[in-house]
Structures are given as structure tokens and as C-alpha cells.
Design a protein around this motif. Structure first.
Motif, PDB file in Angstrom:
ATOM      1  N   GLU A 389       0.841  -1.182   0.000  1.00 35.02           N
ATOM      2  CA  GLU A 389       0.000   0.000   0.000  1.00 35.02           C
ATOM      3  C   GLU A 389       0.882   1.240   0.000  1.00 35.02           C
ATOM      4  OE1 GLU A 389      -2.542  -0.218   3.370  1.00 35.02           O
ATOM      5  OE2 GLU A 389      -3.920  -1.700   2.463  1.00 35.02           O
ATOM      6  N   GLU A 392      -1.460   8.152  -2.412  1.00 37.41           N
ATOM      7  CA  GLU A 392      -1.354   8.722  -3.751  1.00 37.41           C
ATOM      8  C   GLU A 392      -0.547  10.020  -3.755  1.00 37.41           C
ATOM      9  OE1 GLU A 392      -4.991  10.111  -5.457  1.00 37.41           O
ATOM     10  OE2 GLU A 392      -5.925  10.466  -3.530  1.00 37.41           O
ATOM     11  N   ARG A 446      -4.839   8.029  -7.310  1.00 33.28           N
ATOM     12  CA  ARG A 446      -5.790   6.953  -7.062  1.00 33.28           C
ATOM     13  C   ARG A 446      -7.001   7.053  -7.968  1.00 33.28           C
ATOM     14  NH1 ARG A 446     -10.356   5.574  -5.027  1.00 33.28           N
ATOM     15  NH2 ARG A 446     -10.905   7.771  -4.901  1.00 33.28           N
ATOM     16  N   GLU A 447      -7.375   8.298  -8.346  1.00 33.19           N
ATOM     17  CA  GLU A 447      -8.547   8.463  -9.194  1.00 33.19           C
ATOM     18  C   GLU A 447      -8.301   7.923 -10.606  1.00 33.19           C
ATOM     19  OE1 GLU A 447      -9.133  10.415  -5.664  1.00 33.19           O
ATOM     20  OE2 GLU A 447      -7.470  10.816  -7.065  1.00 33.19           O
ATOM     21  N   SER A 449      -5.977   5.228 -11.247  1.00 36.47           N
ATOM     22  CA  SER A 449      -5.809   3.785 -11.080  1.00 36.47           C
ATOM     23  C   SER A 449      -5.603   3.506  -9.610  1.00 36.47           C
ATOM     24  CB  SER A 449      -4.614   3.275 -11.897  1.00 36.47           C
ATOM     25  OG  SER A 449      -4.451   1.900 -11.716  1.00 36.47           O
ATOM     26  N   ALA A 450      -6.497   2.695  -9.046  1.00 39.88           N
ATOM     27  CA  ALA A 450      -6.424   2.403  -7.618  1.00 39.88           C
ATOM     28  C   ALA A 450      -5.491   1.244  -7.311  1.00 39.88           C
ATOM     29  CB  ALA A 450      -7.818   2.115  -7.075  1.00 39.88           C
ATOM     30  N   TRP A 451      -5.198   0.383  -8.291  1.00 41.32           N
ATOM     31  CA  TRP A 451      -4.313  -0.771  -8.097  1.00 41.32           C
ATOM     32  C   TRP A 451      -3.284  -0.800  -9.215  1.00 41.32           C
ATOM     33  CZ3 TRP A 451      -4.154  -4.233  -4.060  1.00 41.32           C
ATOM     34  CH2 TRP A 451      -5.218  -4.199  -3.160  1.00 41.32           C
ATOM     35  N   ARG A 475      -1.616  -1.232  -3.808  1.00 46.98           N
ATOM     36  CA  ARG A 475      -2.863  -0.495  -3.650  1.00 46.98           C
ATOM     37  C   ARG A 475      -2.548   0.965  -3.353  1.00 46.98           C
ATOM     38  NH1 ARG A 475      -7.383  -1.522   1.110  1.00 46.98           N
ATOM     39  NH2 ARG A 475      -8.880   0.091   0.414  1.00 46.98           N
ATOM     40  N   ASP A 478      -6.164   6.521  -0.834  1.00 42.24           N
ATOM     41  CA  ASP A 478      -6.747   7.813  -1.179  1.00 42.24           C
ATOM     42  C   ASP A 478      -6.369   8.864  -0.136  1.00 42.24           C
ATOM     43  OD1 ASP A 478      -8.296   9.660  -2.575  1.00 42.24           O
ATOM     44  OD2 ASP A 478     -10.040   9.265  -1.311  1.00 42.24           O
TER      45      ASP A 478
END
Length: 788
Positions: A389, A392, A446-447, A449-451, A475, A478
Motif C-alpha cells: 500500500e 497517492e 488513485r482516481e 488507477s487504484a491498483w 494499492r 486515497d
């Protein structure tokens, strides 16, 4: 042999004595009858007896003498031996096999007879008057029987018999029955009485003398197929009850022992050794273990199993159904660093057992030693996959996490890490080659691509060909970096008779709301706090709205979130004032539309625009194709100077060729004054267009007072081309070879010449030299002849 000859002599003697006695008694009686019938007077008459005193004869078969064999003598009481009686024979073989002396009545056989072919002959005899041919007595029937002799040996239906018997059978077990046949007479003597014996096959088999049944003669231990499988037995059949002098026939019986499961499988070796690489895959064969079983077929099938040892769960063994070998294979992955060898105990046995031979043993065991060979293995990660994790807003160079791999070999070669760039085409991440730490090369959103899924490769430092890879899932967490805003455009209405605190408006969705209505429009309306589903409601703050004074209100709304740092944005709500009934139902709004202007949607406009563009393209393409379309020229001739090849070596027909070109038109222009005459090199059309106005020669055309006829000629040609609808629609070069009427040089043509050929003077040719002498002689001579 002596006994056989004595029997034959005895039988022949008895037959001869019987025949002699018979014929003597018959003759004496016949004579006596004849005498009684014709005797002296005073002798009392007696009833005449029947003349035939016999009804059958016996004859021995297979006569070997040179003369005809004598059967017997036929005699009638009516025969006075004066030659008046003749004996006649008829029936089976009369005249061919049997012949009779018509004078004496002696009966003979002409050839040797075979009882097996025909055992009896039925004949008829009669005495007739030699002179008249009338029968003296009724016809009498008698039989000749053929006595049998032992002349046929016994015969078996087959020359060779095939038979089987299970191995280890008890003594006396029936194998097969063979029977012979003898063609001799069973009712006469011992010629057809057969006795069986075995001449080959001792001591394993025996045969019953009277029935021909073959049986085993030894016990189970001696009848073992693994020691001997095939036997050949010779059986003899002898007639005359087996006595000396009997005839013999023989046959062959091939006997095979069938297999029974009386032998357990045995390993060839007590210890087997195999080597296998630690990188061998699960299911890979290591080696084959062979055992032998003397039995065959199903009795030789084997089952291999692992019954002990320290690798029962690591290895497995199966049976090859074709070769009946045990196949040892890997059951679990091997690791040289953990265990270098295994000892296994292998067992083999038959799946189908015979309870009669369980005492002989049913299984066998052996030991198998498997040695694991070390191979250079690729690095191994400590996990099958990694999940990491990162926020962003993390800056470039931030370490996300790390992966770890090691060389499983004993030498523990250093590991070098890298990222498979096919899984990270944007180069967002990188990994430290030495410690496996993954860090950022670019900032993440993150908006967007979140992964992010990447693959990390670990390779041995000393042998880069040994690589392995592991998936890494990152991951993106946000952070509050986007201000909330209205989800869509909102427009509603309010009744002009609304009361304070009334909520007649539509709800609108956002992230979080904070109203500035108190500062910008505090007297008209207010905004409530947002609900849990990110929606808020607008309500009135006064009673009554003047629709004529202000038909619409633009209410600014500040939308803020509750995160840190707090972000906000401003949105505008359009509220229109409408006339409503007392119940709050809208009757009429201002002239301005309640919502967005009615019309076509954006998608419809785009579709219409695309259709218009496509139609324009089609029109332009059609026009371009039409302009480029080539028309076939109306005149296809050598005069077309554009793309034609002009041939200059074509000789014309001279002045006499009036089909291609009318030379008279150039010589006499007045002929062309007729405008209706068409060109001769094209097919004239059916109708002609009216000629355009006559064009004159441009002022710069060289003309003069003396060549007006040339000018008129050219003008006439121009007019003719302009009025001709079949002329080419492009500029072309027209050549007019007209010398004119005032030319000093006269025409070379003889047409239209006023002078005659006879008035020509060719004497000047003789003055031109020796080259023209021949020509001068030709024409000068003609003039001389003509003058004379």
C-alpha cells in the motif's frame, strides 16, 4: 501267419465239401424223380419234387488266383444230360462278375471281390429248352455272400490331434479320446475288433485299450509347464483284438500343458539404485524395476507397491501393463538441500492368485535407493505474492515495501532484483537491485488507477539465466486531494405564493455542503445541512416571490468535505419563480424555459454533423471521379497528334488512290464550296447541328491581294471544322496543303493537263550525260517512231 493260412484252408475245405454233397444229393434225387416220372409200369407214381435244392452260396473275398474262382454247380432234375437243357443266369453281376456254363451249370467268378464294396449278390437261375427256348422250370433266386477276411487296417479320422491339459494336473486326468475305424465285418471274426496302445509318450501319458481315452500318467510335480510345455504322443489301433497278425493304424496327438498361477513373481536384483535431479517435476519417471514370473498371460500380471522406507509419501510406483515393469516416479517436489537420498521397500505380487498354490509363495520384496542430485535452482521468494500500500500523494522516491528471495542451493548465490517492464509500461515503480526495496519513480493518482500489478524478477548474480518472478499488487491509498462538487446541473422552481420554511425544491447530491446564502441572498432562501447520503435540500426563508420582479434566482452553494485538509468548491443552483395554485401545483412559469433549452441532445447533433460530412465527401468524390473520367475521342486516326504514333513510311496509292484522300479538292477549291460535304475519314452523323457564324482569319494571318483564294480556302476550312459536330473538342493542328491558283510551279499531276503526251519533247535527255542515256533512248526512240 500259419494260423491264418490254416483258417483259410479250413473254410475252403468246408465250402467244397458242402457243395459236393449238395450236388450229389441233388443229382441223385433228380434222376430218381425223372425215373419215377418216366419209370416202368407197375411203379406207383409219386409227386415230383422241386428241382432246385439250394438258396445261397458263400464266397471268400480277395481271391488272388489266376483262374476264375469256382462258386458252385447248378443242376436241374429236368436235365437228362442230353444237351437239350440250357442254363440261364441273371441278376447282380450276371455275365460280368458271375458267369455260368450253360451246358453244365457251373458257376464261376471272373474277378476278385471286396466285401467292403459289396457284401452280397442276388442272382436268378433258370433251365430252358435249348431248342425252343421255353423254360423248363420256374426261375429261382439265390444269394452269393462274400466272406470277410482281415484286409483293412484301422484308420483314424485325423492324422494329427491337438489337445491341452492344465499343468500340475493329477495322474489319470483325461486329456482327449481318439477312435479309429475298421472297414472289416464286425460280425465275422475279430477282423474289426480294435485295441488301442501308446507307442510314444511314456511315461507322461497312457491310453485306455478299449476306449482310446488318453490320460495323464504322472503326478502334479512332474507335469510342470515351466519345465516342459509340449508333448507328442503316438497312439496305435490294432484289429484282431490285438492278437498277432492283426493290422495296425496310428495317429499323432500333440498335447500342450496350459499355464496355472503356480509361480510368484521374483525381483531380478535385491537392491536397485536410481538417481533423480531435484528439479524433477511431479510425475516424472525415475526408473523401471523389473521382476520375472515364469507364468504367462494373466498369471504373469504383476502389481508393484511401496510397502516401507522413508520416502513413501515422496515417490510412487505404478505397473506398465504391457511390459509388466514397475515405474518409479516423483510424487512430491524434491529438495537436495533438505534430503539427499531415500530408501524404499518395493513389493511385487500377482493380482490373481490360485489358492491351490499359496504355499509356494505369492510375493517378493526388494530395496530401492534413490539419490537426489543437486541442480542450480533459481531464487525462491519467501512469498507466492505480495500486497503493498502507498498513498497517492507520496513523493517520488518513496519506498513502498520490499520483496525477498534467496538462492536455495548450498552456495547461496547473491540475488539481483528487477521489474518486468511489460507489467509496468509507465515506469511508475522501480526496485533496488540489491535489497529488493520497491520505490516510486512517478507520483500516483488513485482516481486514475487504484491498483497497480507488477512482476518482480529475481536472478542469481553468478548465473543470470536462473530467474524467478513473483506478482506484486500495490494499492494506492486515497488522500483528500479533490474538492467536492455538484454531481450534475440542478434547476428547480419555487411558487410565487410560497411560505417561509417551505421545502418545495429538489434534493441535490454532493460530497459535503456549506451554504453562503446568508451572505449573498439571506432574505430569500437557505440550505440545510447535508444528509448521510451526500444530498442536501433548499428551503425558502420568506413568504411570496414576485414573478414579475425577478423570475429566477441563482443560488451559490459552497461544497466542502470533512477531511483534512478541507477542500471546497462553489456550485450554482437555478431557481425559477412560477405561478402556482393554492395547492402548490405549478400553472405557469416565466417565458424562460424551466430547464435547459429544448432541442436536440449533443449526441444527436454530433450524429447529424457526421451525416452531413459523409454526404459532402460523397459529393466531392463523385465530382472528382466525373472530372477524371476520360471520354473516348470521336476521331481515332493518325492525324491525332496527342498520343498517337505517326508512321511516315506508308506509301500511298498515288493519284489513283481516291479513297483515302481526294486530291482534287485541293486542286479545285470551288468544289468545296458545297458545305454539305462531310469528311471521308469518319462516319457522318444522322443529323447535323446548324453551323456557327463564320470566323474570319485573324488580322496577323499573312494575306495579300494576290492570294485571296488562299484566304477564302482557309476560312472555308475553319468554318467547316466549326460546324462539324464530330470534330475533336480540343485544339488540334490542321494542315492545309493548297498551293493556290497563282503558283508559279505548275502541278506535277497529269490530270487536267492540256498538253498531250505526244507533244512532249524528250531530246534534251540526251544532253544530260551517260546516266540518262537509257532514258533518252526510251523516249527519244518513241518520238522517232511516232514521227515516222
Amino acid at each position: 501267419m500259419r494260423t491264418y493260412l490254416a483258417i483259410l484252408l479250413w473254410a475252403s475245405g468246408c465250402l467244397a465239401v458242402d457243395a459236393m454233397v449238395f450236388f450229389r444229393g441233388s443229382a441223385g434225387t433228380g434222376l430218381k424223380d425223372m425215373v419215377g416220372q418216366n419209370g416202368n409200369h407197375g411203379v406207383p407214381l409219386r409227386r415230383a419234387k422241386r428241382g432246385w435244392m439250394w438258396n445261397q452260396f458263400y464266397l471268400q473275398e480277395e481271391y488272388t488266383g489266376t483262374d476264375n474262382q469256382y462258386v458252385g454247380k447248378l443242376h436241374s432234375d429236368m436235365d437228362r444230360e442230353d444237351g437239350n437243357v440250357r442254363y440261364v443266369l441273371s441278376g447282380d453281376g450276371a455275365g460280368t462278375v458271375f458267369v455260368i456254363d450253360e451246358n453244365s451249370g457251373d458257376l464261376h467268378v471272373t474277378r476278385s471281390l471286396d466285401r467292403e464294396t459289396k457284401a452280397t449278390y442276388t442272382l436268378k437261375a433258370q433251365a430252358v429248352n435249348r431248342v425252343t427256348g421255353r423254360p423248363l422250370e420256374p426261375e429261382t433266386e439265390f444269394i452269393v455272400k462274400i466272406h470277410d477276411v482281415n484286409d483293412n487296417e484301422p484308420r483314424f479320422p485325423k492324422e494329427v490331434y491337438m489337445a491341452t491339459v492344465p499343468e500340475r494336473s493329477n495322474a489319470g486326468t483325461s486329456v482327449i479320446r481318439v477312435m479309429a475305424e475298421d472297414a472289416d465285418d464286425e460280425m465275422f471274426g475279430l477282423a474289426a475288433k480294435l485295441v488301442y496302445s501308446i507307442s510314444q509318450g511314456h511315461p507322461y501319458f497312457s491310453v485306455e485299450p478299449s476306449t482310446g481315452i488318453i490320460r495323464t500318467a504322472l503326478g502334479p510335480d512332474e507335469m510342470d509347464r515351466e519345465r516342459r510345455e509340449h508333448y507328442q504322443v503316438v497312439i496305435e489301433a490294432k484289429d484282431m483284438g490285438g492278437q498277432r497278425g492283426g493290422l495296425t493304424g496310428s495317429t499323432v496327438v500333440n498335447i500342450s500343458l496350459t499355464d496355472v498361477n503356480d509361480n510368484p513373481p521374483r525381483f531380478i536384483n535385491r537392491i536397485y539404485q536410481f538417481n533423480v535431479a531435484e528439479s524433477a517435476e511431479v510425475g516424472a519417471p525415475i526408473g523401471r524395476i523389473r521382476a520375472v514370473d515364469p507364468d504367462i498371460g494373466k498369471n504373469a500380471e504383476m502389481d508393484f507397491t511401496i510397502v516401507g522406507g522413508e520416502g513413501q509419501d515422496v515417490f510412487d510406483i505404478t505397473t506398465d501393463k504391457i511390459t509388466q515393469e514397475g515405474i518409479l516416479a516423483v510424487k512430491k517436489p524434491l529438495d537436495y538441500e533438505k534430503k539427499k537420498s531415500y530408501d524404499l521397500h518395493i513389493q511385487v505380487q500377482n493380482p490373481q492368485l490360485d489358492v491351490r498354490f499359496l504355499a509356494l509363495g505369492t510375493k517378493d520384496t526388494a530395496m530401492v535407493r534413490v539419490t537426489v542430485d543437486d541442480v542450480d535452482e533459481p531464487p525462491v521468494f519467501d512469498r507466492f505474492s505480495y500486497i503493498m500500500e502507498v498513498k497517492e500523494n507520496a513523493p517520488v522516491g518513496t519506498a513502498v515495501s520490499s520483496v525477498s528471495a534467496m538462492d536455495p542451493d548450498i552456495k547461496h548465490s547473491p540475488v539481483r532484483y528487477s521489474i518486468d517492464r511489460r507489467t509496468d509500461p509507465d515506469r511508475l515503480f522501480n526496485v533496488h537491485a540489491g535489497n529488493g526495496s520497491i520505490f516510486l519513480l512517478k507520483t500516483l493518482d488513485r482516481e486514475e488507477s487504484a491498483w497497480h500489478n507488477i512482476s518482480v524478477i529475481a536472478a542469481e548474480f553468478n548465473n543470470p539465466q536462473q530467474t524467478s518472478r513473483v506478482p506484486v499488487y500495490i494499492r494506492v491509498l486515497d488522500v483528500n486531494d479533490n474538492a467536492p462538487k455538484l454531481a450534475s446541473f440542478h434547476e428547480t422552481f419555487v411558487c410565487d405564493n410560497a411560505k417561509p420554511g417551505q421545502v418545495p425544491f429538489q434534493s441535490f447530491r454532493c460530497a459535503s455542503l456549506k451554504s453562503e446564502a446568508e451572505q449573498m441572498s439571506p432574505r430569500y432562501m437557505d440550505v440545510c445541512f447535508p444528509s448521510t447520503d451526500n444530498t442536501a435540500s433548499l428551503f425558502t426563508r420568506r413568504a411570496g416571490y414576485g414573478r414579475l420582479q425577478q423570475s429566477a434566482f441563482l443560488v451559490p452553494v459552497v461544497i466542502s468535505d470533512g477531511e483534512y485538509p478541507m477542500l471546497s468548491s462553489t456550485g450554482t443552483l437555478t431557481v425559477r419563480v412560477c405561478a402556482c395554485t393554492r395547492d402548490g401545483n405549478m400553472e405557469m412559469c416565466s417565458a424562460e424555459p424551466l430547464s435547459s433549452s429544448a432541442g436536440l441532445s449533443t449526441g444527436a447533433l454530433v450524429a447529424i454533423l457526421l451525416c452531413v460530412i459523409i454526404l459532402l465527401l460523397i459529393v466531392v468524390l463523385f465530382a472528382a471521379l466525373k472530372r477524371q473520367k476520360k471520354k473516348e475521342p470521336l476521331i481515332i486516326s493518325k492525324e491525332d497528334v496527342r498520343d498517337n504514333v505517326v508512321s511516315y513510311n506508308d506509301e500511298g496509292g498515288g493519284e489513283e488512290d481516291t479513297q483515302a484522300f481526294d486530291i482534287g479538292a485541293l486542286r479545285h477549291p470551288e468544289v468545296m464550296e458545297d458545305g454539305g460535304k462531310q469528311r471521308r475519314d469518319i462516319l457522318p452523323p444522322e443529323t447535323l447541328y446548324p453551323p456557327p457564324p463564320l470566323r474570319r482569319v485573324p488580322p496577323h494571318t499573312p494575306t495579300s491581294r494576290n492570294n485571296a483564294d488562299v484566304r477564302d480556302f482557309i476560312n472555308q476550312r475553319v468554318q467547316e471544322n466549326d460546324s462539324n459536330p464530330t470534330a475533336p473538342p480540343y485544339d488540334s493542328l490542321a494542315t492545309y496543303a493548297y498551293e493556290g491558283n497563282g503558283s508559279v510551279a505548275e502541278s506535277l499531276s497529269s490530270l487536267g493537263t492540256a498538253s498531250s503526251e505526244g507533244e512532249q519533247d524528250y531530246n534534251y535527255l540526251s544532253e544530260w550525260g551517260p546516266r540518262f542515256r537509257k532514258l533518252a533512248d526510251m523516249y527519244g526512240g518513241e518520238d522517232s517512231d511516232r514521227d515516222s
